[in-house]
Design a protein around this motif. Structure first.
Motif, short mmCIF file in Angstrom:
data_model
loop_
_atom_site.label_atom_id
_atom_site.label_comp_id
_atom_site.label_asym_id
_atom_site.label_seq_id
_atom_site.Cartn_x
_atom_site.Cartn_y
_atom_site.Cartn_z
N LEU A 94 0.85 -1.19 0.00
CA LEU A 94 0.00 0.00 0.00
C LEU A 94 0.88 1.24 0.00
CD1 LEU A 94 -2.98 1.17 0.43
CD2 LEU A 94 -2.30 1.36 2.84
N SER A 95 0.61 2.17 -0.91
CA SER A 95 1.34 3.43 -0.91
C SER A 95 0.37 4.58 -1.09
CB SER A 95 2.40 3.46 -2.03
OG SER A 95 1.79 3.57 -3.30
N LEU A 96 0.77 5.73 -0.57
CA LEU A 96 0.00 6.96 -0.73
C LEU A 96 0.93 8.02 -1.28
CD1 LEU A 96 -2.41 8.88 -0.31
CD2 LEU A 96 -1.61 9.21 2.04
N GLU A 97 0.53 8.68 -2.37
CA GLU A 97 1.41 9.68 -2.95
C GLU A 97 0.63 10.92 -3.41
OE1 GLU A 97 2.29 8.98 -7.59
OE2 GLU A 97 3.00 7.33 -6.30
N LYS A 103 5.56 12.74 -4.40
CA LYS A 103 6.12 12.42 -3.09
C LYS A 103 5.31 11.28 -2.46
CE LYS A 103 9.21 15.78 -2.83
NZ LYS A 103 10.67 15.51 -2.79
N VAL A 104 6.03 10.33 -1.86
CA VAL A 104 5.38 9.20 -1.20
C VAL A 104 5.14 9.58 0.26
CG1 VAL A 104 5.58 6.77 -0.55
CG2 VAL A 104 6.51 7.57 -2.74
N HIS A 105 3.87 9.57 0.68
CA HIS A 105 3.51 9.96 2.04
C HIS A 105 3.37 8.77 2.99
CE1 HIS A 105 2.42 14.37 1.76
NE2 HIS A 105 2.74 14.06 0.52
N TRP A 106 3.14 7.60 2.45
CA TRP A 106 2.96 6.42 3.30
C TRP A 106 3.27 5.20 2.46
CZ3 TRP A 106 -2.32 4.37 5.54
CH2 TRP A 106 -2.07 3.53 6.64
N LEU A 107 4.00 4.26 3.02
CA LEU A 107 4.34 3.03 2.31
C LEU A 107 4.35 1.86 3.28
CD1 LEU A 107 5.25 1.56 -0.26
CD2 LEU A 107 7.62 2.21 0.30
N VAL A 108 3.53 0.88 2.99
CA VAL A 108 3.47 -0.34 3.79
C VAL A 108 3.66 -1.52 2.86
CG1 VAL A 108 2.19 -1.67 5.49
CG2 VAL A 108 1.79 0.79 5.30
#
Length: 201
Positions: A94-97, A103-108
């Motif tokens: 899971l990623s949030l950009e 820009k990547v704000h969250w990466l799991v």
């Protein structure tokens, strides 16, 4: 809106016990989602009846007057459509950009395929490794980095969820100045889906 209250919780226990209630907040059949192999939703983002880029509630967006105050991560839930499934899914990423800056704000990574959601506030060192592994983002933090803007413009964001054929996805060597190298690394995934939303200050 039940998930916008207190965020003190045992993440693993919530994942185990509240999946039924959590999924009950989701309309899986809106739009063309029934034709996708993988569907990604959030009970705090009005994907079905809202605009193309529904707004993320302020609970998950930083206050530009106090940007150091860490916001909690939003809840997300996903569903695998077994119809014509040609890949043995071993994990999810899971990623949030930020769509504009990349820009990547969250990466799991390495999300357990037996788990199909991350609850409110799952980020920030509370996530058991058997659920998933938080990785460093473009802001050099292994956690959710809340969108933060001082202007009043509309900013666009996108969640990506990749279904992986491997249990472990290595990303430590990537350059997270932007998301380009991440998407290249995940290009061999079985399939992926997205969830778009907007943010205003």
């Amino acid at each position: 809106a039940e998930y916008m209250g207190s965020v003190t919780m045992d993440i693993e226990e919530q994942v185990r016990s509240d999946v039924g209630e959590f999924e009950g907040l989701i309309d899986w059949n809106c739009s063309s989602s029934e034709n996708q192999q993988l569907i990604l939703r959030s009970p705090v983002i009005d994907t079905c009846t809202g605009p193309k880029y529904p707004q993320m509630p302020s609970e998950f967006v930083c206050d530009p007057r106090n940007p150091s105050w860490q916001r909690v991560s939003p809840p997300v839930v996903w569903k695998l459509n077994p119809t014509n499934l040609t890949c043995n899914v071993q994990s999810y990423v899971l990623s949030l950009e930020n769509i504009e800056t990349k820009k990547v704000h969250w990466l799991v990574t390495d999300l357990n395929p037996a788990i199909n959601y991350l609850g409110l506030g799952a980020s920030g060192g509370l996530m058991p490794i058997r659920i998933g592994r938080e990785q460093f983002n473009s802001f050099h933090k292994a956690s959710y980095h809340a969108p933060c803007f001082e202007d009043k413009l509309l900013h666009l964001f996108r969640f990506y969820l990749y279904a992986r054929h491997t249990r472990v996805t290595e990303v430590a060597d990537l350059d997270f100045t932007n998301s380009t190298s991440l998407h290249e690394r995940l290009s061999d995934s079985c399939f992926f889906t997205t969830l778009d939303f907007s943010v205003t200050a």
